[in-house]
Design a protein around this motif. Sequence first.
Motif, PDB file in Angstrom:
ATOM      1  N   THR A 111     -10.844  -3.051 -10.196  1.00 52.82           N
ATOM      2  CA  THR A 111     -11.017  -3.014  -8.682  1.00 52.82           C
ATOM      3  C   THR A 111      -9.821  -2.274  -8.395  1.00 52.82           C
ATOM      4  OG1 THR A 111     -11.782  -5.318  -8.652  1.00 52.82           O
ATOM      5  CG2 THR A 111     -11.571  -4.202  -6.599  1.00 52.82           C
ATOM      6  N   MET A 112      -8.657  -2.895  -7.560  1.00 54.88           N
ATOM      7  CA  MET A 112      -7.570  -1.981  -7.332  1.00 54.88           C
ATOM      8  C   MET A 112      -6.250  -2.526  -7.782  1.00 54.88           C
ATOM      9  SD  MET A 112      -7.936  -1.536  -3.003  1.00 54.88           S
ATOM     10  CE  MET A 112      -8.085  -3.240  -2.440  1.00 54.88           C
ATOM     11  N   SER A 113      -6.622  -2.911  -9.214  1.00 54.93           N
ATOM     12  CA  SER A 113      -5.321  -3.257  -9.960  1.00 54.93           C
ATOM     13  C   SER A 113      -5.185  -2.720 -11.145  1.00 54.93           C
ATOM     14  CB  SER A 113      -5.502  -4.898 -10.050  1.00 54.93           C
ATOM     15  OG  SER A 113      -5.576  -5.690  -8.862  1.00 54.93           O
ATOM     16  N   LEU A 171      -2.502 -10.529 -14.369  1.00 55.89           N
ATOM     17  CA  LEU A 171      -4.081 -10.515 -14.520  1.00 55.89           C
ATOM     18  C   LEU A 171      -4.477  -9.590 -15.765  1.00 55.89           C
ATOM     19  CD1 LEU A 171      -5.133 -10.672 -10.801  1.00 55.89           C
ATOM     20  CD2 LEU A 171      -5.568 -12.317 -12.584  1.00 55.89           C
ATOM     21  N   GLU A 179      -2.720  -1.263  -7.244  1.00 54.11           N
ATOM     22  CA  GLU A 179      -1.535  -2.309  -7.356  1.00 54.11           C
ATOM     23  C   GLU A 179      -1.303  -2.384  -8.713  1.00 54.11           C
ATOM     24  OE1 GLU A 179      -2.220  -6.100  -5.773  1.00 54.11           O
ATOM     25  OE2 GLU A 179      -2.797  -6.921  -7.715  1.00 54.11           O
ATOM     26  N   TYR A 234       0.678  -5.305 -11.022  1.00 56.80           N
ATOM     27  CA  TYR A 234       0.962  -6.682 -10.871  1.00 56.80           C
ATOM     28  C   TYR A 234       2.743  -6.894 -10.984  1.00 56.80           C
ATOM     29  CZ  TYR A 234       0.585 -11.987 -11.054  1.00 56.80           C
ATOM     30  OH  TYR A 234       0.929 -13.092 -10.798  1.00 56.80           O
ATOM     31  N   GLY A 235       3.254  -7.595  -9.908  1.00 59.11           N
ATOM     32  CA  GLY A 235       4.607  -7.948  -9.838  1.00 59.11           C
ATOM     33  C   GLY A 235       5.462  -6.724  -9.427  1.00 59.11           C
ATOM     34  N   GLU A 288       1.810  -3.628  -4.373  1.00 60.82           N
ATOM     35  CA  GLU A 288       0.555  -3.780  -4.186  1.00 60.82           C
ATOM     36  C   GLU A 288       0.005  -2.849  -3.797  1.00 60.82           C
ATOM     37  OE1 GLU A 288       0.426  -7.108  -1.322  1.00 60.82           O
ATOM     38  OE2 GLU A 288       0.568  -8.553  -2.840  1.00 60.82           O
ATOM     39  N   GLN A 341       6.152  -5.947  -1.316  1.00 65.03           N
ATOM     40  CA  GLN A 341       5.171  -6.857  -1.520  1.00 65.03           C
ATOM     41  C   GLN A 341       4.767  -7.108  -2.718  1.00 65.03           C
ATOM     42  OE1 GLN A 341       3.576  -8.331   1.012  1.00 65.03           O
ATOM     43  NE2 GLN A 341       3.932  -7.359   3.012  1.00 65.03           N
ATOM     44  N   GLY A 342       4.788  -6.306  -3.667  1.00 61.52           N
ATOM     45  CA  GLY A 342       4.671  -6.496  -5.092  1.00 61.52           C
ATOM     46  C   GLY A 342       5.543  -7.513  -5.864  1.00 61.52           C
ATOM     47  N   ARG A 343       6.807  -7.068  -5.468  1.00 60.99           N
ATOM     48  CA  ARG A 343       7.687  -8.024  -5.965  1.00 60.99           C
ATOM     49  C   ARG A 343       7.926  -9.251  -5.473  1.00 60.99           C
ATOM     50  NH1 ARG A 343      12.641  -3.714  -5.755  1.00 60.99           N
ATOM     51  NH2 ARG A 343      11.595  -1.910  -6.239  1.00 60.99           N
ATOM     52  N   SER A 344       7.273  -9.499  -4.276  1.00 57.48           N
ATOM     53  CA  SER A 344       7.363 -10.887  -3.703  1.00 57.48           C
ATOM     54  C   SER A 344       6.589 -11.944  -4.367  1.00 57.48           C
ATOM     55  CB  SER A 344       6.816 -11.010  -2.235  1.00 57.48           C
ATOM     56  OG  SER A 344       5.555 -10.727  -2.102  1.00 57.48           O
ATOM     57  N   MET A 345       5.543 -11.522  -5.277  1.00 59.14           N
ATOM     58  CA  MET A 345       5.021 -12.389  -6.184  1.00 59.14           C
ATOM     59  C   MET A 345       5.679 -13.444  -6.751  1.00 59.14           C
ATOM     60  SD  MET A 345       1.740 -12.557  -6.029  1.00 59.14           S
ATOM     61  CE  MET A 345       1.400 -13.515  -7.731  1.00 59.14           C
ATOM     62  N   TYR A 346       7.170 -12.909  -7.037  1.00 62.60           N
ATOM     63  CA  TYR A 346       7.986 -13.787  -7.845  1.00 62.60           C
ATOM     64  C   TYR A 346       8.931 -14.745  -6.952  1.00 62.60           C
ATOM     65  CZ  TYR A 346       6.449 -11.048 -11.699  1.00 62.60           C
ATOM     66  OH  TYR A 346       5.521 -10.537 -13.007  1.00 62.60           O
ATOM     67  N   ASN A 347       8.532 -14.592  -5.729  1.00 60.67           N
ATOM     68  CA  ASN A 347       9.560 -15.493  -4.572  1.00 60.67           C
ATOM     69  C   ASN A 347       8.958 -16.959  -4.877  1.00 60.67           C
ATOM     70  OD1 ASN A 347      10.588 -13.115  -4.048  1.00 60.67           O
ATOM     71  ND2 ASN A 347       9.943 -12.891  -2.109  1.00 60.67           N
ATOM     72  N   GLY A 367     -11.371 -12.489 -11.230  1.00 58.96           N
ATOM     73  CA  GLY A 367     -10.035 -11.768 -11.846  1.00 58.96           C
ATOM     74  C   GLY A 367      -9.604 -12.400 -12.943  1.00 58.96           C
ATOM     75  N   ASN A 421      -9.352  -9.621  -7.605  1.00 56.95           N
ATOM     76  CA  ASN A 421      -8.549  -8.896  -8.642  1.00 56.95           C
ATOM     77  C   ASN A 421      -7.265  -8.650  -8.285  1.00 56.95           C
ATOM     78  OD1 ASN A 421     -11.036  -8.618 -10.609  1.00 56.95           O
ATOM     79  ND2 ASN A 421     -11.839  -8.485  -8.871  1.00 56.95           N
ATOM     80  N   GLN A 443      -3.139  -9.347  -7.212  1.00 58.36           N
ATOM     81  CA  GLN A 443      -2.069 -10.148  -7.631  1.00 58.36           C
ATOM     82  C   GLN A 443      -2.024 -11.348  -6.574  1.00 58.36           C
ATOM     83  OE1 GLN A 443       1.814  -8.531  -7.582  1.00 58.36           O
ATOM     84  NE2 GLN A 443       1.922  -8.363  -5.546  1.00 58.36           N
ATOM     85  N   LYS A 499      -1.256 -16.524  -6.944  1.00 60.55           N
ATOM     86  CA  LYS A 499      -0.223 -17.163  -6.331  1.00 60.55           C
ATOM     87  C   LYS A 499      -0.229 -18.868  -6.648  1.00 60.55           C
ATOM     88  CE  LYS A 499       3.763 -16.820  -3.942  1.00 60.55           C
ATOM     89  NZ  LYS A 499       4.821 -15.804  -4.422  1.00 60.55           N
ATOM     90  N   VAL A 550      -3.634 -18.171 -15.405  1.00 64.88           N
ATOM     91  CA  VAL A 550      -4.001 -16.615 -15.470  1.00 64.88           C
ATOM     92  C   VAL A 550      -4.647 -16.471 -16.706  1.00 64.88           C
ATOM     93  CG1 VAL A 550      -3.466 -14.246 -15.051  1.00 64.88           C
ATOM     94  CG2 VAL A 550      -2.441 -15.998 -13.664  1.00 64.88           C
TER      95      VAL A 550
END
Lengths: 321, 256
Positions: free
Chosen positions: A49-51, A200, A255, A257-258, A261, A314-320, B55, B72, B74, B78, B83
């Motif tokens: 998709t978009m990842s 993912l 995006e 991941y991490g 986005e 936004q991408g890095r905020s996954m790890y917050n 995903g 799909n 990120q 959360k 995963v």
Amino acid sequence: MPSSDVQSYATLREDLAKRDRSLREKVVSLEEAAGLVRDGMQVGIGGSTMSRTPMALIWELIRQGRKQLSCSRCIVSTDGDLLFGGGVADEIVTSWFAQGILWGLSKVMRHHVEAGDKRYQEWSHLAMGMRFRAGGMGVPFLPIRSMLGSDLMPLRPEAKEFDCPFTGEKLLLVPALNPDVAIIHVQRCDAYGNAQIDGLQFMDIDLALAANSVILTTERIVSNDQIRRMPDHTKIPFMCVDAVVEVPYGAAPHECYGLYEPMMKHMEAYVAQVNADPVEGMKAYLDRFVYGPKNWTEFLSLIGMEEIVEASRQGRSMYND
Amino acid sequence: MTSSNRYTASEILTVLSARALENGQLVFAGIGIPLLAATLAQRLGRPGLTILFEGGVIGAFVEPGKLPPSTNDQRCTKRANMVLGSADVLLLLQRGYVDIGFMGGAQIDQYGNLNSSFIGDPDAPKVRLPGSGGGNDISSLTNMIVAMKHEKRRFVEQVDFITSPGYLRGQNSRTDAGLPAGGVFRVITELAVFGFDAETRRIKVLSLNPGVTAEEVQDNTGFPLTFDDGVTVTEPPTNEELETLRMLDPERLFTA
């Protein structure tokens, strides 16, 4: 070769035996990597998709005027639009093809498929996964319990209904898919192609094992020592990989991941432009964003610093927490 | 189409869908209303509801105001438990680990078959739709809830193309086709909630949404409807349900 043709085991083994599988440096430029994809090939695309879309390589294939590709991917979004609209692919093999759920149907896909000049070969999502997995396992098919009874089954005569020799139950055998080349974008790999994927993984591991060659684009190239400190993070081993290209932001405007986005302002403007006119709108997009820039970094600067910084935040905020 | 201006059609659709989910269930959710409804159920006292995404995610807790644009992305991962690969998460359906599949629909028929592939002749379609995605797998392999907008052109006697199987041609035809497990058991729209007859496997109205008449449901359906003997009227969305939903989707990506 039509994508439904299952290769004989002898052919698969011979083709693999010819590849240099040794631990060696494989770093090339984006232009050189795209040159490994030749007209008419079956190309497996990593991500979904978009990842983690290998967008920079797709972009370069369009710039180099590659033709008549058959492209397969678990789920296709605007990458499929560009492959059709950019004249690169004649056929897309996938389970779902639109720009994204937020935007409804892809007018670009509709334009080409309804006119009959391009083909969208539809499978279920699990069928796509088991086709790549069979390819990666070196077997000609795998059995699944979906698609049975639906109209997808007669649509795909390449899949065969089969009575189980143990239980007598109905199963569907889906044919192995061994792409000529796989293109996969990852967060990091070493110069040998040991690839570490965060988050993912989609169908990328099966895809890499199935394909007859693999091109990695990567956000960064790290040392082999660094890979060896976290070998459990390595998802694709070096011997599958034939070329490595370092392309920061290589999945933009999708995006990674991490790290970042999707760049939604760019995506929204793109969708509005191509859906307003799938021919002229696409042509204008390609002229400005694909043929226009002198390199990938210049393409990124057209997306704009503000949007890239926001997508990264936004991408890095996954790890917050 | 709702008789109330307290909520939109998408909002009541989401609220009623969330009510259909129970704590402790494993729910395989599609994007849009299904994801939002499952997340709403978690926030309304069912934190033991496990959400799976195609995903490759088990046990997601999507953050308010950060709804993922697809299953799909990120954002779907959360606070998840695990995963894994997309094929592997779909194989959990095939093995039987998942209680409920939860999808939207573009076109549905009297036996709960869904079309998301073609309008018109598949060889020369009037409209080429996006396709199955995981829809065919989810509907083939588990019990399913469908949440969708209620329009005459979407509720048809027979779909143009069966992308995702319901009960096929009714009676035992689903089992006979090689699909012994699962099947659609609820269809939820902004007008009514539907189930399926245990024998004929034909759709029937179980309850009407607040302020909606039987005639209104029939007028928006492309085939003659059966009404269950004890058709009830659904309780309207509570303030808590609506406020929580609006907190989850403040930009109204999926509930406009």
